[in-house]
Structure formats: C-alpha cells, structure tokens
Motif scaffolding. Structure first.
Motif, PDB file in Angstrom:
ATOM      1  N   ASP A 145       1.036  -0.898   0.016  1.00 46.45           N
ATOM      2  CA  ASP A 145       0.635   0.268  -0.118  1.00 46.45           C
ATOM      3  C   ASP A 145       0.781   1.425  -0.499  1.00 46.45           C
ATOM      4  O   ASP A 145       0.806   2.540   0.614  1.00 46.45           O
ATOM      5  CB  ASP A 145      -0.923   0.319   1.069  1.00 46.45           C
ATOM      6  CG  ASP A 145      -0.148  -0.256   3.060  1.00 46.45           C
ATOM      7  OD1 ASP A 145       1.416  -0.406   2.590  1.00 46.45           O
ATOM      8  OD2 ASP A 145      -1.254  -0.369   3.590  1.00 46.45           O
ATOM      9  N   GLY A 146       2.259   0.998  -0.458  1.00 45.15           N
ATOM     10  CA  GLY A 146       3.492   2.077  -0.768  1.00 45.15           C
ATOM     11  C   GLY A 146       3.599   2.751   0.926  1.00 45.15           C
ATOM     12  O   GLY A 146       4.619   3.818   0.497  1.00 45.15           O
ATOM     13  N   ASP A 147       3.471   1.863   1.805  1.00 46.56           N
ATOM     14  CA  ASP A 147       3.845   2.433   3.228  1.00 46.56           C
ATOM     15  C   ASP A 147       5.499   2.167   2.788  1.00 46.56           C
ATOM     16  O   ASP A 147       6.368   1.009   2.573  1.00 46.56           O
ATOM     17  CB  ASP A 147       3.531   2.144   4.061  1.00 46.56           C
ATOM     18  CG  ASP A 147       1.878   3.075   4.251  1.00 46.56           C
ATOM     19  OD1 ASP A 147       1.640   3.841   3.769  1.00 46.56           O
ATOM     20  OD2 ASP A 147       0.944   2.379   5.048  1.00 46.56           O
ATOM     21  N   PRO A 148       6.473   3.105   4.006  1.00 50.81           N
ATOM     22  CA  PRO A 148       7.600   2.423   3.695  1.00 50.81           C
ATOM     23  C   PRO A 148       8.001   1.098   4.465  1.00 50.81           C
ATOM     24  O   PRO A 148       7.457   0.988   5.628  1.00 50.81           O
ATOM     25  CB  PRO A 148       8.271   3.262   4.504  1.00 50.81           C
ATOM     26  CG  PRO A 148       7.601   4.824   4.874  1.00 50.81           C
ATOM     27  CD  PRO A 148       6.431   4.276   4.100  1.00 50.81           C
ATOM     28  N   LEU A 149       8.340   0.188   4.400  1.00 44.69           N
ATOM     29  CA  LEU A 149       8.985  -1.447   4.378  1.00 44.69           C
ATOM     30  C   LEU A 149      10.216  -0.929   5.372  1.00 44.69           C
ATOM     31  O   LEU A 149      11.530  -0.972   4.589  1.00 44.69           O
ATOM     32  CB  LEU A 149       8.282  -2.548   3.022  1.00 44.69           C
ATOM     33  CG  LEU A 149       8.797  -3.703   4.211  1.00 44.69           C
ATOM     34  CD1 LEU A 149       7.692  -4.261   4.675  1.00 44.69           C
ATOM     35  CD2 LEU A 149       8.247  -4.345   2.562  1.00 44.69           C
ATOM     36  N   MET A 150      10.471  -2.150   6.428  1.00 48.84           N
ATOM     37  CA  MET A 150      11.618  -2.441   7.079  1.00 48.84           C
ATOM     38  C   MET A 150      12.251  -3.259   7.210  1.00 48.84           C
ATOM     39  O   MET A 150      11.003  -4.032   7.758  1.00 48.84           O
ATOM     40  CB  MET A 150      12.079  -1.192   7.852  1.00 48.84           C
ATOM     41  CG  MET A 150      11.503   0.805   7.797  1.00 48.84           C
ATOM     42  SD  MET A 150      11.097   1.416   9.196  1.00 48.84           S
ATOM     43  CE  MET A 150      13.340   1.595  10.249  1.00 48.84           C
ATOM     44  N   LYS A 151      13.423  -3.655   7.357  1.00 45.55           N
ATOM     45  CA  LYS A 151      13.544  -5.114   7.744  1.00 45.55           C
ATOM     46  C   LYS A 151      15.030  -5.261   8.986  1.00 45.55           C
ATOM     47  O   LYS A 151      15.123  -3.965   8.741  1.00 45.55           O
ATOM     48  CB  LYS A 151      14.641  -5.611   6.506  1.00 45.55           C
ATOM     49  CG  LYS A 151      15.702  -5.202   5.991  1.00 45.55           C
ATOM     50  CD  LYS A 151      16.431  -6.130   5.001  1.00 45.55           C
ATOM     51  CE  LYS A 151      17.347  -5.881   4.466  1.00 45.55           C
ATOM     52  NZ  LYS A 151      17.926  -6.809   3.412  1.00 45.55           N
ATOM     53  N   LEU A 152      15.260  -6.171   9.932  1.00 42.67           N
ATOM     54  CA  LEU A 152      15.822  -5.942  10.842  1.00 42.67           C
ATOM     55  C   LEU A 152      16.723  -6.821  10.145  1.00 42.67           C
ATOM     56  O   LEU A 152      16.943  -7.207  10.189  1.00 42.67           O
ATOM     57  CB  LEU A 152      15.143  -6.830  11.939  1.00 42.67           C
ATOM     58  CG  LEU A 152      15.855  -6.993  13.125  1.00 42.67           C
ATOM     59  CD1 LEU A 152      15.788  -5.561  13.968  1.00 42.67           C
ATOM     60  CD2 LEU A 152      14.942  -8.247  14.293  1.00 42.67           C
TER      61      LEU A 152
END
Length: 155
Positions: A145-152
């Motif tokens: 949905d276009g939100d920033p995606l972060m990974k650990l």
C-alpha cells in the motif's frame, strides 16, 4: 509484558484499544487484523497486557507471515512481519510499544525458517519510524500500500 489469546470472553476488548485521534489514521482497525488472523493460520493476533496488571489490555498486536499483497495470498517463504501494533492512547509513552516489539522479534526469530523480519509504517508516524530504527530496522522497500517497508538488520 505478555500476550493473551483473543477469545469469546475478551474479544469485546479488541476495538476498545484506541491509538489516538491522529494515530487512528495510521493503522487498520484492530478488528481487521483480528478477523484476518481467524482466516489465516499464519497470522496471530493477541491482546497485550502488563505483567503486573491483567485487568485490561494495554494494546493489541498482529504478527506472522509477510504477504506481498493486501489480499494475503502471496506470502514470502521465510519472511515474517510485525503486522499491527497499537498501544492504547492512555498507555502510550511508557515503553510498552518497544517492549512488545522486542517480544515479537524474539518470537519470530525462533521460527526455524525465519530469514527476514519486516515491518511497514505510515510515513507520517515519525515516532514509530524512530523506534523501529532504534531496534535495528532499516528501510529497504515499500509495502503493497505504498508505506515504507523496513527489515531487521541481523546483529
């Protein structure tokens, strides 16, 4: 902090957990993820309680398989997501969000096939972004949905 299953006895509490007047625009309704967890075996939705008080939950959390699409039909093998976290407005700014995140990260890390742990956030939620960065998450993409995606990042 501890997590509790949502049952017929306590499900009335799901929508009583309120993120705040502005924050409510940054997250799905709690019932949305509760309903999805009932349909999808690989998504958990739990109430969050303080160890010293189990009268009312301080929040709600959903976590499980990471899906590339909103229909929840395209999961990524070995990837897990902290999908939804809401701490009730009256319990915010007490460290509960961070404590729950650490708990969920440990739960997900112990899954035998866990390769990545990700989280998305509304870009207007600067406080969430700061918390995620503090815990070792780095932005690498955008969610469906276009939100920033972060990974650990692995430590």
């Amino acid at each position: 902090m501890y997590l509790s299953d949502i049952t017929t006895y306590n499900e009335h509490l799901v929508n009583m957990i309120y993120p705040g007047d502005i924050e409510k625009y940054w997250v799905h309704y709690n019932s949305y993820w509760w309903q999805n967890s009932q349909k999808k075996e690989d998504i958990e939705c739990k109430l969050v309680y303080r160890r010293d008080e189990d009268v009312e939950p301080v929040g709600i959390v959903a976590y499980g398989a990471y899906y590339r699409n909103e229909a929840l039909t395209m999961s990524v093998s070995g990837w897990y997501e902290l999908i939804h976290l809401v701490i009730d407005k009256k319990h915010q700014r007490k460290g509960y969000g961070e404590a729950v995140m650490c708990l969920i990260i440990e739960i997900l890390r112990h899954k035998p096939d866990c390769q990545e742990i990700v989280i998305a956030h509304n870009p207007k939620n600067v406080g969430a972004r700061r918390l995620y960065q503090k815990l070792g998450f780095v932005e690498f993409d955008y969610s469906y949905d276009g939100d920033p995606l972060m990974k650990l990042e692995r430590s």
